[in-house]
Design a protein around this motif. Sequence first.
Motif, PDB file in Angstrom:
ATOM      1  N   VAL A   1       4.273   8.075   6.060  1.00 38.69           N
ATOM      2  CA  VAL A   1       3.744   9.401   5.932  1.00 38.69           C
ATOM      3  C   VAL A   1       2.813   9.450   4.854  1.00 38.69           C
ATOM      4  O   VAL A   1       1.607  10.096   5.034  1.00 38.69           O
ATOM      5  CB  VAL A   1       4.957  10.380   5.578  1.00 38.69           C
ATOM      6  N   SER A   2       2.887   8.667   3.639  1.00 34.31           N
ATOM      7  CA  SER A   2       2.077   8.598   2.699  1.00 34.31           C
ATOM      8  C   SER A   2       0.781   7.955   3.048  1.00 34.31           C
ATOM      9  O   SER A   2      -0.483   8.276   2.769  1.00 34.31           O
ATOM     10  CB  SER A   2       2.784   7.798   1.332  1.00 34.31           C
ATOM     11  N   ASP A   3       0.885   6.909   3.896  1.00 33.13           N
ATOM     12  CA  ASP A   3      -0.393   5.914   4.448  1.00 33.13           C
ATOM     13  C   ASP A   3      -1.045   6.875   5.387  1.00 33.13           C
ATOM     14  O   ASP A   3      -2.194   7.025   5.075  1.00 33.13           O
ATOM     15  CB  ASP A   3       0.339   4.835   5.172  1.00 33.13           C
TER      16      ASP A   3
ATOM     17  N   ARG B   1       0.874  -1.228  -0.023  1.00 33.17           N
ATOM     18  CA  ARG B   1      -0.012   0.030  -0.066  1.00 33.17           C
ATOM     19  C   ARG B   1       0.838   1.336   0.213  1.00 33.17           C
ATOM     20  O   ARG B   1       1.910   1.200   0.897  1.00 33.17           O
ATOM     21  CB  ARG B   1      -0.897  -0.007   1.214  1.00 33.17           C
ATOM     22  N   LYS B   2       0.617   2.211  -0.922  1.00 37.98           N
ATOM     23  CA  LYS B   2       1.381   3.472  -1.257  1.00 37.98           C
ATOM     24  C   LYS B   2       2.582   3.122  -1.710  1.00 37.98           C
ATOM     25  O   LYS B   2       3.410   4.300  -1.706  1.00 37.98           O
ATOM     26  CB  LYS B   2       1.386   4.384   0.160  1.00 37.98           C
ATOM     27  N   GLY B   3       3.026   2.106  -2.063  1.00 43.16           N
ATOM     28  CA  GLY B   3       4.246   1.673  -2.750  1.00 43.16           C
ATOM     29  C   GLY B   3       4.537   2.162  -4.381  1.00 43.16           C
ATOM     30  O   GLY B   3       5.716   2.202  -4.650  1.00 43.16           O
ATOM     31  N   GLY B   4       3.313   2.533  -4.840  1.00 42.92           N
ATOM     32  CA  GLY B   4       3.199   3.041  -6.298  1.00 42.92           C
ATOM     33  C   GLY B   4       2.663   1.721  -6.852  1.00 42.92           C
ATOM     34  O   GLY B   4       2.774   1.632  -8.367  1.00 42.92           O
ATOM     35  N   THR B   5       1.454   1.413  -6.184  1.00 43.43           N
ATOM     36  CA  THR B   5       0.866   0.039  -6.916  1.00 43.43           C
ATOM     37  C   THR B   5      -0.109   0.520  -8.262  1.00 43.43           C
ATOM     38  O   THR B   5       0.145  -0.295  -9.264  1.00 43.43           O
ATOM     39  CB  THR B   5       0.047  -0.605  -5.909  1.00 43.43           C
ATOM     40  N   ARG B   6      -0.563   1.593  -8.203  1.00 46.56           N
ATOM     41  CA  ARG B   6      -1.412   2.199  -9.144  1.00 46.56           C
ATOM     42  C   ARG B   6      -0.386   2.417 -10.408  1.00 46.56           C
ATOM     43  O   ARG B   6      -0.816   1.937 -11.474  1.00 46.56           O
ATOM     44  CB  ARG B   6      -2.213   3.213  -8.705  1.00 46.56           C
ATOM     45  N   ALA B   7       0.465   3.173 -10.235  1.00 47.04           N
ATOM     46  CA  ALA B   7       1.593   3.690 -11.116  1.00 47.04           C
ATOM     47  C   ALA B   7       1.929   2.071 -11.756  1.00 47.04           C
ATOM     48  O   ALA B   7       2.003   2.079 -13.177  1.00 47.04           O
ATOM     49  CB  ALA B   7       2.676   4.262 -10.838  1.00 47.04           C
TER      50      ALA B   7
ATOM     51  N   PHE C   1       5.578  14.566 -11.652  1.00 49.66           N
ATOM     52  CA  PHE C   1       5.604  12.947 -11.939  1.00 49.66           C
ATOM     53  C   PHE C   1       5.744  12.531 -13.455  1.00 49.66           C
ATOM     54  O   PHE C   1       5.356  13.283 -14.307  1.00 49.66           O
ATOM     55  CB  PHE C   1       4.406  12.089 -11.149  1.00 49.66           C
ATOM     56  N   TYR C   2       6.342  11.373 -13.443  1.00 50.80           N
ATOM     57  CA  TYR C   2       5.875  10.795 -15.053  1.00 50.80           C
ATOM     58  C   TYR C   2       4.591  10.602 -15.366  1.00 50.80           C
ATOM     59  O   TYR C   2       3.736  10.023 -14.504  1.00 50.80           O
ATOM     60  CB  TYR C   2       7.091   9.606 -15.101  1.00 50.80           C
ATOM     61  N   CYS C   3       4.110  10.761 -16.311  1.00 48.12           N
ATOM     62  CA  CYS C   3       2.964  10.252 -16.978  1.00 48.12           C
ATOM     63  C   CYS C   3       3.008   9.503 -18.226  1.00 48.12           C
ATOM     64  O   CYS C   3       4.248   9.344 -18.577  1.00 48.12           O
ATOM     65  CB  CYS C   3       1.977  11.710 -17.474  1.00 48.12           C
TER      66      CYS C   3
ATOM     67  N   SER D   1      -4.899  11.858  -6.219  1.00 46.83           N
ATOM     68  CA  SER D   1      -4.642  11.116  -4.930  1.00 46.83           C
ATOM     69  C   SER D   1      -3.125  10.435  -5.117  1.00 46.83           C
ATOM     70  O   SER D   1      -2.765  10.023  -3.933  1.00 46.83           O
ATOM     71  CB  SER D   1      -5.811  10.125  -4.715  1.00 46.83           C
ATOM     72  N   LYS D   2      -2.629  10.327  -6.305  1.00 48.45           N
ATOM     73  CA  LYS D   2      -1.393   9.908  -6.357  1.00 48.45           C
ATOM     74  C   LYS D   2      -0.220  11.010  -6.782  1.00 48.45           C
ATOM     75  O   LYS D   2      -0.185  11.755  -7.528  1.00 48.45           O
ATOM     76  CB  LYS D   2      -1.172   9.022  -7.399  1.00 48.45           C
ATOM     77  N   GLY D   3       0.623  10.995  -5.540  1.00 47.87           N
ATOM     78  CA  GLY D   3       1.556  12.293  -5.624  1.00 47.87           C
ATOM     79  C   GLY D   3       1.296  13.507  -5.041  1.00 47.87           C
ATOM     80  O   GLY D   3       1.577  14.577  -5.415  1.00 47.87           O
ATOM     81  N   ARG D   4       0.390  13.239  -3.914  1.00 40.71           N
ATOM     82  CA  ARG D   4      -0.105  14.485  -3.303  1.00 40.71           C
ATOM     83  C   ARG D   4       0.785  14.772  -2.238  1.00 40.71           C
ATOM     84  O   ARG D   4       1.538  14.216  -1.693  1.00 40.71           O
ATOM     85  CB  ARG D   4      -1.657  14.409  -2.517  1.00 40.71           C
ATOM     86  N   PRO D   5       0.672  16.334  -1.805  1.00 37.25           N
ATOM     87  CA  PRO D   5       1.586  16.766  -0.609  1.00 37.25           C
ATOM     88  C   PRO D   5       1.563  15.721   0.547  1.00 37.25           C
ATOM     89  O   PRO D   5       0.167  15.412   1.104  1.00 37.25           O
ATOM     90  CB  PRO D   5       1.299  18.362  -0.389  1.00 37.25           C
ATOM     91  N   HIS D   6       2.659  15.648   1.082  1.00 33.59           N
ATOM     92  CA  HIS D   6       2.396  14.686   2.510  1.00 33.59           C
ATOM     93  C   HIS D   6       1.942  15.477   3.735  1.00 33.59           C
ATOM     94  O   HIS D   6       2.484  16.859   3.605  1.00 33.59           O
ATOM     95  CB  HIS D   6       3.555  13.943   2.726  1.00 33.59           C
ATOM     96  N   ALA D   7       1.375  14.924   4.854  1.00 33.31           N
ATOM     97  CA  ALA D   7       1.163  15.562   5.902  1.00 33.31           C
ATOM     98  C   ALA D   7       2.296  15.830   6.569  1.00 33.31           C
ATOM     99  O   ALA D   7       3.375  15.229   6.542  1.00 33.31           O
ATOM    100  CB  ALA D   7       0.213  14.744   6.787  1.00 33.31           C
TER     101      ALA D   7
HETATM  102  P1  A3P Z   1       2.404   9.877  -2.488  1.00 31.39           P
HETATM  103  O1  A3P Z   1       0.981  10.079  -2.977  1.00 31.39           O
HETATM  104  O2  A3P Z   1       2.727   9.568  -1.291  1.00 31.39           O
HETATM  105  O3  A3P Z   1       3.495  10.487  -3.164  1.00 31.39           O
HETATM  106  P2  A3P Z   1      -0.280   3.581  -4.399  1.00 31.39           P
HETATM  107  O4  A3P Z   1      -0.801   3.334  -5.826  1.00 31.39           O
HETATM  108  O5  A3P Z   1       0.149   2.174  -4.251  1.00 31.39           O
HETATM  109  O6  A3P Z   1      -1.262   3.750  -3.587  1.00 31.39           O
HETATM  110  O7  A3P Z   1       0.925   4.297  -4.308  1.00 31.39           O
HETATM  111  C1  A3P Z   1       0.710   5.856  -4.252  1.00 31.39           C
HETATM  112  C2  A3P Z   1       2.300   6.513  -4.705  1.00 31.39           C
HETATM  113  O8  A3P Z   1       2.657   6.243  -5.885  1.00 31.39           O
HETATM  114  C3  A3P Z   1       2.293   8.186  -4.685  1.00 31.39           C
HETATM  115  O9  A3P Z   1       2.505   8.335  -3.124  1.00 31.39           O
HETATM  116  C4  A3P Z   1       3.393   8.298  -5.483  1.00 31.39           C
HETATM  117  O10 A3P Z   1       4.672   8.874  -4.902  1.00 31.39           O
HETATM  118  C5  A3P Z   1       3.752   7.279  -6.393  1.00 31.39           C
HETATM  119  N1  A3P Z   1       4.004   7.219  -7.760  1.00 31.39           N
HETATM  120  C6  A3P Z   1       4.877   6.347  -8.479  1.00 31.39           C
HETATM  121  N2  A3P Z   1       4.953   6.874  -9.592  1.00 31.39           N
HETATM  122  C7  A3P Z   1       3.871   7.785  -9.802  1.00 31.39           C
HETATM  123  C8  A3P Z   1       3.351   8.622 -10.805  1.00 31.39           C
HETATM  124  N3  A3P Z   1       4.033   8.359 -12.228  1.00 31.39           N
HETATM  125  N4  A3P Z   1       2.544   9.263 -10.703  1.00 31.39           N
HETATM  126  C9  A3P Z   1       1.931   9.613  -9.518  1.00 31.39           C
HETATM  127  N5  A3P Z   1       2.270   8.857  -8.299  1.00 31.39           N
HETATM  128  C10 A3P Z   1       3.319   8.109  -8.368  1.00 31.39           C
END
Ligand code: A3P
Length: 272
Positions: free
Chosen positions: A119-121, A28-34, A219-221, A234-240
Amino acid sequence: SSPSSSSSSAPYNGTQQRLPGAIIIGVRKGGTRALLEMLSLHPDVEVAKAEVHYFNVEEHYRRGLSWYRSQMPFTLPSQLTVEKTPGYFCAPLVPARVWDMNPAVRLLLIVRDPAERVVSDYTQVLHNRLTRHKPYQPLEELLLQKGRINPKYKALQRSLYYQHLSRWLEVFPRDQIHVVDGDALIRDPFPELKKAERFLQLPPKINPSNFYYNTTKGFYCMLTAGHDKCLDDSKGRPHAPLSTQAFKKLCHYFRKPNKLFFEIVGRSFSWC
Ligand code: A3P
């Protein structure tokens, strides 16, 4: 890649829903969606768009494999189905259940600096609470008790990678689990995607030109067939916020568990 994912029963020409040949199990929060979205750039890969939570949610697991299959995209026989559910990694019953489904399934684990991951979690939980108008304690209060790290904090436990991976390795051989460096994926996705492509025994079809750095997002797209796609906000948002002192304690806390993780995966990461 197409045909696109659907849980409807109407199949596209010559396609069927199939059980996954590969699963992104976390973290979780490791970058699974990316990782999932980037793998789906490959023409031989089809992904389940939503997290399935089959093996870790009893109500889903009781529905059996036909339900699980119905959550999968339609694919041609030559295509690989991939799903991601980050909750699998830390759930004790999941490894044996996945093995029972298919002992040859390939597993992908994307990890990230465990302190940053905490922190991301926390930031994700905070965001979910605030959108439901519920209050939440500051991170520092959850993380520290009388100035010391509170080992009971759940987000902290999810970053103890060696503990969770050890359970998977009681069931699966090491070479069936590919570890992706989530920090490297943020910095430059292509090399990590190449390695994942190789692990999945896919022909090399993902190219550097599939990625571009989006300066607005930071971030890369992805780019395919003239379309560009960034992950949502929700991916790559500012951390608390967290004080430097507390972050240092967190880093110190993870030193030993990280070392154990490096030993079981056979490589090291430059984490704090
Ligand atoms: P942050 O939001 O803490 O930066 P998951 O998909 O497992 O929830 O992971 C979310 C994290 O994917 C984001 O954490 C971000 O850092 C990371 N990430 C990796 N590659 C990314 C990308 N290309 N665009 C956005 N987020 C990316």
